[in-house]
Write a protein that holds these residues in place. Sequence first.
Motif, PDB file in Angstrom:
ATOM      1  N   ALA A  63      11.641  -3.155  -2.391  1.00 58.03           N
ATOM      2  CA  ALA A  63      10.745  -3.265  -3.542  1.00 58.03           C
ATOM      3  C   ALA A  63      10.275  -1.885  -3.989  1.00 58.03           C
ATOM      4  CB  ALA A  63       9.544  -4.142  -3.181  1.00 58.03           C
ATOM      5  N   LEU A  64      10.014  -1.011  -3.034  1.00 58.41           N
ATOM      6  CA  LEU A  64       9.568   0.341  -3.389  1.00 58.41           C
ATOM      7  C   LEU A  64      10.682   1.094  -4.127  1.00 58.41           C
ATOM      8  CD1 LEU A  64       7.731   1.237  -0.047  1.00 58.41           C
ATOM      9  CD2 LEU A  64       6.642   1.020  -2.297  1.00 58.41           C
ATOM     10  N   ALA A  65      11.922   0.938  -3.644  1.00 58.47           N
ATOM     11  CA  ALA A  65      13.051   1.612  -4.295  1.00 58.47           C
ATOM     12  C   ALA A  65      13.235   1.073  -5.711  1.00 58.47           C
ATOM     13  CB  ALA A  65      14.321   1.423  -3.468  1.00 58.47           C
TER      14      ALA A  65
ATOM     15  N   ALA B 114       0.817  -1.225   0.000  1.00 55.83           N
ATOM     16  CA  ALA B 114       0.000   0.000   0.000  1.00 55.83           C
ATOM     17  C   ALA B 114       0.845   1.266   0.000  1.00 55.83           C
ATOM     18  CB  ALA B 114      -0.928   0.002   1.216  1.00 55.83           C
ATOM     19  N   LEU B 115       2.104   1.182   0.464  1.00 62.72           N
ATOM     20  CA  LEU B 115       2.950   2.384   0.531  1.00 62.72           C
ATOM     21  C   LEU B 115       3.295   2.915  -0.855  1.00 62.72           C
ATOM     22  CD1 LEU B 115       5.527   1.577   3.358  1.00 62.72           C
ATOM     23  CD2 LEU B 115       3.273   2.585   3.524  1.00 62.72           C
TER      24      LEU B 115
ATOM     25  N   ARG C  75      10.757   4.548  -5.923  1.00 62.17           N
ATOM     26  CA  ARG C  75      10.332   5.379  -4.785  1.00 62.17           C
ATOM     27  C   ARG C  75      11.505   5.767  -3.901  1.00 62.17           C
ATOM     28  NH1 ARG C  75       6.008   6.519  -7.164  1.00 62.17           N
ATOM     29  NH2 ARG C  75       4.362   4.962  -7.220  1.00 62.17           N
ATOM     30  N   ASP C  76      11.354   6.927  -3.286  1.00 58.40           N
ATOM     31  CA  ASP C  76      12.348   7.419  -2.325  1.00 58.40           C
ATOM     32  C   ASP C  76      11.824   7.072  -0.923  1.00 58.40           C
ATOM     33  OD1 ASP C  76      14.077   8.828  -0.736  1.00 58.40           O
ATOM     34  OD2 ASP C  76      13.420  10.816  -1.411  1.00 58.40           O
ATOM     35  N   VAL C  77      12.487   6.138  -0.249  1.00 56.41           N
ATOM     36  CA  VAL C  77      11.991   5.654   1.041  1.00 56.41           C
ATOM     37  C   VAL C  77      12.909   6.139   2.165  1.00 56.41           C
ATOM     38  CG1 VAL C  77      11.311   3.628   2.374  1.00 56.41           C
ATOM     39  CG2 VAL C  77      11.200   3.556  -0.132  1.00 56.41           C
ATOM     40  N   LEU C  78      12.306   6.846   3.104  1.00 54.50           N
ATOM     41  CA  LEU C  78      13.057   7.341   4.260  1.00 54.50           C
ATOM     42  C   LEU C  78      12.779   6.402   5.437  1.00 54.50           C
ATOM     43  CD1 LEU C  78      14.656   9.695   5.590  1.00 54.50           C
ATOM     44  CD2 LEU C  78      12.461  10.777   6.045  1.00 54.50           C
ATOM     45  N   VAL C  79      13.866   5.902   6.051  1.00 47.30           N
ATOM     46  CA  VAL C  79      13.710   4.980   7.171  1.00 47.30           C
ATOM     47  C   VAL C  79      14.203   5.672   8.431  1.00 47.30           C
ATOM     48  CG1 VAL C  79      14.443   2.757   8.141  1.00 47.30           C
ATOM     49  CG2 VAL C  79      14.113   3.006   5.658  1.00 47.30           C
ATOM     50  N   THR C  80      13.465   5.507   9.517  1.00 48.47           N
ATOM     51  CA  THR C  80      13.971   6.034  10.779  1.00 48.47           C
ATOM     52  C   THR C  80      13.695   5.035  11.902  1.00 48.47           C
ATOM     53  OG1 THR C  80      14.086   7.975  12.208  1.00 48.47           O
ATOM     54  CG2 THR C  80      11.901   7.348  11.449  1.00 48.47           C
ATOM     55  N   ALA C  81      14.462   5.150  12.974  1.00 53.18           N
ATOM     56  CA  ALA C  81      14.343   4.273  14.134  1.00 53.18           C
ATOM     57  C   ALA C  81      15.104   4.966  15.252  1.00 53.18           C
ATOM     58  CB  ALA C  81      14.970   2.910  13.843  1.00 53.18           C
TER      59      ALA C  81
END
Length: 770
Positions: free
Chosen positions: A244-246, A216-217, A250-256
């Motif tokens: 898969a999005l990349a 869905a993203l 897609r530009d995927v920002l990850v945070t933690a």
Amino acid sequence: MTLGRVAAALREEARATDERRLLVLTGDATATREAAADALDAADVDAPEVTYVGESADTPWERVPQARAGDLLGTTHAALVLDCHEECRPNAIGRAVGAVDGGGLLVLCVPPLGSWPERRDAFDETLAVPPFDVADVAGNFRTRLVELLRAHPGIAIVDVGDGTADPSVERDGLTDPAPRVPPDPPTAPEDPAFPVDVYDRCLTDDQVAAVEALEALDEPGNAVVVEADRGRGKSSAAGLAAGALALGGRDVLVTAPQYRGAAEVFARAREVLADADALAGDPDEDDPERLEATDDAGGRVRFERPATAAELPDGPDAVVVDEAAALPVRLLERFLDTPAAAFTTTVHGYEGAGRGFSVRFRDRLYESDLAVRDVSMTDPIRYAAGDPVEVWAFRALLLDAGPAVDPLVADAGADTAAATGTDGDPDSVAYRAFDAADLVADEHLLREVFGLLVAAHYQTEPDDLARLLDAPNVAVRALTYEGHVVSVALLAREGALPTDLRAHMYEGGRVRGNMIPDVLTSQLRDERAAVPEGLRVLRIATHHAVRSRGLGSRLLSEVRAEFADDVDWLGTGYGATPELLRFWQGNGFSTVHLSTTRNESSGEYSAVMLAPTSDAGRDLAERHGRWFADRVGAMLSDPLADMDPDVVRAALRSADVAPALDLSEWEWRLLVGMTGGAGIFDTSPRPLRRLTVRYLVDAGDGGDAEALLNPRQERLLVRKALQTHTWEAVADDLGFHSLGQCMRALGEAVRPLLSRFGDANVEAELERFE
Ligand SMILES: CC(=O)SCCNC(=O)CCNC(=O)[C@H](O)C(C)(C)COP(=O)(O)OP(=O)(O)OC[C@H]1O[C@@H](n2cnc3c(N)ncnc32)[C@H](O)[C@@H]1OP(=O)(O)O
Ligand SMILES: Nc1ncnc2c1ncn2[C@@H]1O[C@H](COP(=O)(O)OP(=O)(O)OP(=O)(O)O)[C@@H](O)[C@H]1O
């Protein structure tokens, strides 16, 4: 059996079942550490595969102090040695258990079990809140821990004494399980949007379902929440989706909370890109926090720390917030402005953040414009389902404790909720004092008490269980209905400190616990503040099925009745929201302080409130109430300029001491002038600031000031007169069509206040405008 044999057999069984096993080594500190090295040797675990969690610098393993056990989050180890000789932090136990792989061993080095509960260690020191000292701390948590170590399967116990005699094996911990049939490999969904290769990388059906939900993203307007216990592969699911999005550009920002925790996201995303031959750059030289897809794929996966990520730098297409429950709600909210977001979160309290995510953030997520999908993952990945070490840890740390199920308590207090129309028996709700012995003796009760605190509070963690059971200054009071806990309060004694400690505090020294006396003494410069004795309500929670029936208020009034003769004040300090301020105000507490920084975990400003119960308490509350009313106007124009105006309204309403207006005749004329042209406000902000504070404090006492203004007018006064936002910002914030309209509204809001608070001269001046 020798120690080596026990360890080797445990490891063999762990490997055969893909479960973990626990080896407890009791005895002298050095002897148990040496025995741990021998045991791991015999179990075929090499030193580089072992992490040691403890204080000794003299071991062959990588070392993490217990205080930094949080660093273990998201990491995996073939064996972990947890050394509890210097201290035994429940949080560290939780984190250590979570970090051992299936087929691996957790080794506990502990003092002799018989005397361990009675020994006082460095963790106990933290529970010894003045005027108590460490000898007053109890050992109930460890008594229970030892019982559970002896009772649960999969746990070997070997006494190594001082290392001179042969170790003696109390139990070998073997469970002799039936052979396991390995589960079928998972299958890809039909017609997936992500490449089938991505699904081939999934290890369980649950992971397939999570990755499918994360498809869905790819479209803006979607949010996905992935919930699981530790080690179910949720970070990996997020990583597979991110890859898969990349791949799809897609530009995927990850945070933690820490990059280390998100490493699995990157490992999986990297695999997906590499599988598709779409990984740009040289993996050896690349920044590990950044993955670029090749030009034809076009996307990327990048890491930013939470505070930076919340700014959404370079406008990502999707954001993945890993371990979301460990982040403050305030920060999480800022991710709601992204086109698409995924939040992964651990269900039980390993993260030291309890259920904050479900308690507070979820509502806001559902209120946002994003369409929300939920997935939960139950199949463990790192070890087999039913792993005995996990079962033991859940029980020992009560990680899976929850409040009583709804139907059992549904009728509690129904009589006080006239609106429900149900019959209820008021006497069936009983006020109960639970001491630690009651709780340890009755596991159901303990689970309901702790479970209610965990479910309702943002920040309940395993250390809190020890605090509840062992801290000398903490008491538990509850309301029960047919034996089930419907409302619970955790109370702590504060104040009554001796002169030297008070001076130490006043001079800036740290004194454990004593939050309210500390704030009043050190920040508000009142050296006498810690003389009276008080009872702080550390936490209060009502079962979610029976809230708003007066139970929380009844519990507080019972507490007050019980303690009024023993203490000078009741108090509380918490992340302030309008609802909570109203709850406490309704129960006779008044605001004496607002913190100038936001609470890291709740994301709110904290309010400190007092309800005096003696003359000494009244003195304290009165002088701090007066000082608060005097200084709050200036605080709101600077450190609290971004406080939610509804919190400001509620905080001032719940203040008790109305400030004197002390305005000069000329200042009153300025105020009257504002009714004709609010621009005058800018020439001299002080009079309206004082008038606004006075009005809001008065409005709280239920007198005739209450109904003078509507909420929007009050927000306007707060934003402009107190928080001194620009006219543009205020107009925008409160939805005025123009600056002129906003300024006229301010003039109109001032008018009734002048009639209420001004004298005859003011009336005469007003008439000149009419
Ligand atoms: C130091 C601290 O612990 S502060 C944190 C307090 N605890 C929490 O936030 C945990 C979650 N919330 C709860 O468990 C409960 O809502 C409590 C403990 C705040 C209140 O318990 P209840 O039994 O519902 O209290 P009670 O029925 O006596 O009073 C309810 C009033 O409190 C106020 N209130 C406070 N929080 C809320 C809330 N989340 N939702 C609705 N009302 C709330 C309202 O004014 C409400 O009055 P209303 O029902 O007429 O609207
Ligand atoms: N699809 C996968 N491919 C390879 N390894 C995986 C996969 N899924 C999970 N793992 C491994 O299983 C372990 C747990 O996975 P992961 O860290 O994603 O789970 P988690 O639910 O986020 O757990 P934690 O709460 O411990 O972070 C990790 O060691 C990870 O490398």
